[in-house]
Motif scaffolding. Structure first.
Motif, mmCIF file in Angstrom:
data_model
loop_
_atom_site.group_PDB
_atom_site.id
_atom_site.type_symbol
_atom_site.label_atom_id
_atom_site.label_comp_id
_atom_site.label_asym_id
_atom_site.label_seq_id
_atom_site.Cartn_x
_atom_site.Cartn_y
_atom_site.Cartn_z
ATOM 1 N N THR A 67 -2.990 -13.877 -25.052
ATOM 2 C CA THR A 67 -4.204 -13.231 -24.583
ATOM 3 C C THR A 67 -4.927 -14.174 -23.625
ATOM 4 O O THR A 67 -4.543 -15.344 -23.503
ATOM 5 C CB THR A 67 -5.144 -12.883 -25.762
ATOM 6 N N VAL A 68 -5.991 -13.686 -22.984
ATOM 7 C CA VAL A 68 -6.756 -14.554 -22.083
ATOM 8 C C VAL A 68 -7.458 -15.673 -22.851
ATOM 9 O O VAL A 68 -7.857 -16.674 -22.275
ATOM 10 C CB VAL A 68 -7.780 -13.748 -21.250
ATOM 11 N N PHE A 88 -3.666 -1.856 -16.268
ATOM 12 C CA PHE A 88 -4.285 -1.739 -14.953
ATOM 13 C C PHE A 88 -3.786 -2.862 -14.068
ATOM 14 O O PHE A 88 -3.412 -3.917 -14.561
ATOM 15 C CB PHE A 88 -5.812 -1.826 -15.077
ATOM 16 N N THR A 89 -3.811 -2.647 -12.758
ATOM 17 C CA THR A 89 -3.377 -3.676 -11.826
ATOM 18 C C THR A 89 -4.412 -3.835 -10.716
ATOM 19 O O THR A 89 -5.201 -2.925 -10.461
ATOM 20 C CB THR A 89 -1.985 -3.346 -11.235
ATOM 21 N N SER A 90 -4.396 -4.978 -10.076
ATOM 22 C CA SER A 90 -5.337 -5.203 -8.976
ATOM 23 C C SER A 90 -4.875 -4.425 -7.749
ATOM 24 O O SER A 90 -3.688 -4.191 -7.562
ATOM 25 C CB SER A 90 -5.472 -6.694 -8.675
ATOM 26 N N GLY A 91 -5.837 -4.019 -6.926
ATOM 27 C CA GLY A 91 -5.520 -3.292 -5.707
ATOM 28 C C GLY A 91 -5.165 -1.836 -5.916
ATOM 29 O O GLY A 91 -4.650 -1.186 -5.017
ATOM 30 N N CYS A 92 -5.450 -1.282 -7.073
ATOM 31 C CA CYS A 92 -5.097 0.096 -7.416
ATOM 32 C C CYS A 92 -6.390 0.924 -7.482
ATOM 33 O O CYS A 92 -7.233 0.677 -8.344
ATOM 34 C CB CYS A 92 -4.365 0.102 -8.758
ATOM 35 N N THR A 93 -6.547 1.877 -6.585
ATOM 36 C CA THR A 93 -7.757 2.697 -6.534
ATOM 37 C C THR A 93 -7.942 3.497 -7.815
ATOM 38 O O THR A 93 -9.045 3.559 -8.362
ATOM 39 C CB THR A 93 -7.700 3.657 -5.327
ATOM 40 N N ASP A 126 -8.263 -12.504 -8.994
ATOM 41 C CA ASP A 126 -8.627 -11.149 -8.576
ATOM 42 C C ASP A 126 -9.063 -10.285 -9.758
ATOM 43 O O ASP A 126 -9.807 -9.324 -9.590
ATOM 44 C CB ASP A 126 -7.451 -10.459 -7.877
ATOM 45 N N LEU A 127 -8.589 -10.626 -10.943
ATOM 46 C CA LEU A 127 -8.853 -9.816 -12.133
ATOM 47 C C LEU A 127 -10.029 -10.329 -12.960
ATOM 48 O O LEU A 127 -10.343 -9.737 -13.994
ATOM 49 C CB LEU A 127 -7.596 -9.773 -13.010
ATOM 50 N N ALA A 128 -10.692 -11.371 -12.540
ATOM 51 C CA ALA A 128 -11.755 -11.996 -13.341
ATOM 52 C C ALA A 128 -12.855 -11.004 -13.718
ATOM 53 O O ALA A 128 -13.324 -10.993 -14.860
ATOM 54 C CB ALA A 128 -12.350 -13.185 -12.602
ATOM 55 N N GLY A 129 -13.274 -10.169 -12.803
ATOM 56 C CA GLY A 129 -14.313 -9.176 -13.107
ATOM 57 C C GLY A 129 -13.857 -8.167 -14.147
ATOM 58 O O GLY A 129 -14.623 -7.777 -15.042
ATOM 59 N N LYS A 130 -12.598 -7.758 -14.052
ATOM 60 C CA LYS A 130 -12.044 -6.811 -15.028
ATOM 61 C C LYS A 130 -11.947 -7.461 -16.415
ATOM 62 O O LYS A 130 -12.213 -6.823 -17.426
ATOM 63 C CB LYS A 130 -10.677 -6.313 -14.566
ATOM 64 N N VAL A 131 -11.564 -8.733 -16.440
ATOM 65 C CA VAL A 131 -11.486 -9.460 -17.713
ATOM 66 C C VAL A 131 -12.867 -9.512 -18.356
ATOM 67 O O VAL A 131 -13.019 -9.246 -19.550
ATOM 68 C CB VAL A 131 -10.900 -10.883 -17.519
ATOM 69 N N ARG A 132 -13.897 -9.842 -17.558
ATOM 70 C CA ARG A 132 -15.275 -9.895 -18.093
ATOM 71 C C ARG A 132 -15.720 -8.540 -18.636
ATOM 72 O O ARG A 132 -16.395 -8.468 -19.658
ATOM 73 C CB ARG A 132 -16.252 -10.373 -17.018
#
Length: 188
Positions: A67-68, A88-93, A126-132
């Motif tokens: 895990t993170v 989920f993945t980065s860059g995916c609308t 790139d995923l830091a905001g999603k993790v938060r």
């Protein structure tokens, strides 16, 4: 000749009016069911959600990851109770659209973050905001690219991928949108 033309046009107009009245009468009598010659149940439209990961009834594969927070995670994560899963993945609308809805649902999911798994695929920066966003409501795993151990175990083919996984790692429902998780299995 003009009397003939006017009479013919009038006759065609009356015939058109009679045919239109007959069609309207039949449409009013139509109750929305197919004709009596076929089974009405045969005409029911069945919606199948897109196959974005393992389908209902399939078992998840074995895996080992972190895990993170650095905690180990494996297939035993799915042993205790029904688990909500989102990939989920980065860059995916579409992922950007679904992520807040998933986080809101995860916050209310029985058992909290211990019964919610969020897989994020891409560059950790790139995923830091999603993790938060997800860390308070889910167990979060970040994999650098597709084909990581958790993604492979879930059978992720496209993003976003959502699922309800029953105890023992059997997929109960899956799809690309939250409503796909709550379709009646008899209808799919």
């Amino acid at each position: 000749m003009s009397i003939f033309a006017v009479s013919f046009a009038g006759l065609v107009g009356v015939l058109n009016l009679l045919l239109t009245a007959g069609v309207i009468r039949r449409m009013r009598a139509y109750d929305g069911q197919p004709s009596g010659r076929s089974d009405p149940g045969r005409w029911r439209v069945v919606y199948k959600p897109p196959r974005v990961m393992r389908a209902a009834g399939e078992c998840l594969g074995a895996f080992h990851g972190r895990t993170v927070r650095g905690e180990p995670i494996g297939e035993e994560f799915f042993a205790r109770s029904t688990t909500l899963v989102g990939a989920f993945t980065s860059g995916c609308t579409a992922c950007e659209e679904r992520l807040p809805e998933f986080a809101e649902f995860a916050a209310a999911f029985p058992g909290g973050g211990a019964n919610v798994l969020a897989l994020l695929v891409g560059d950790a920066g790139d995923l830091a905001g999603k993790v938060r966003l997800l860390e308070p409501v889910a167990t979060v795993v970040v994999e650098p690219d597709r084909g990581g151990p958790v993604g492979e175990a879930l059978g992720v083919r496209a993003y976003p991928a959502l699922a309800l996984v029953e105890p023992g790692g059997v997929v109960g429902a899956s799809g690309a949108e939250m409503e796909h998780l709550f379709l009646d299995p008899a209808e799919v």
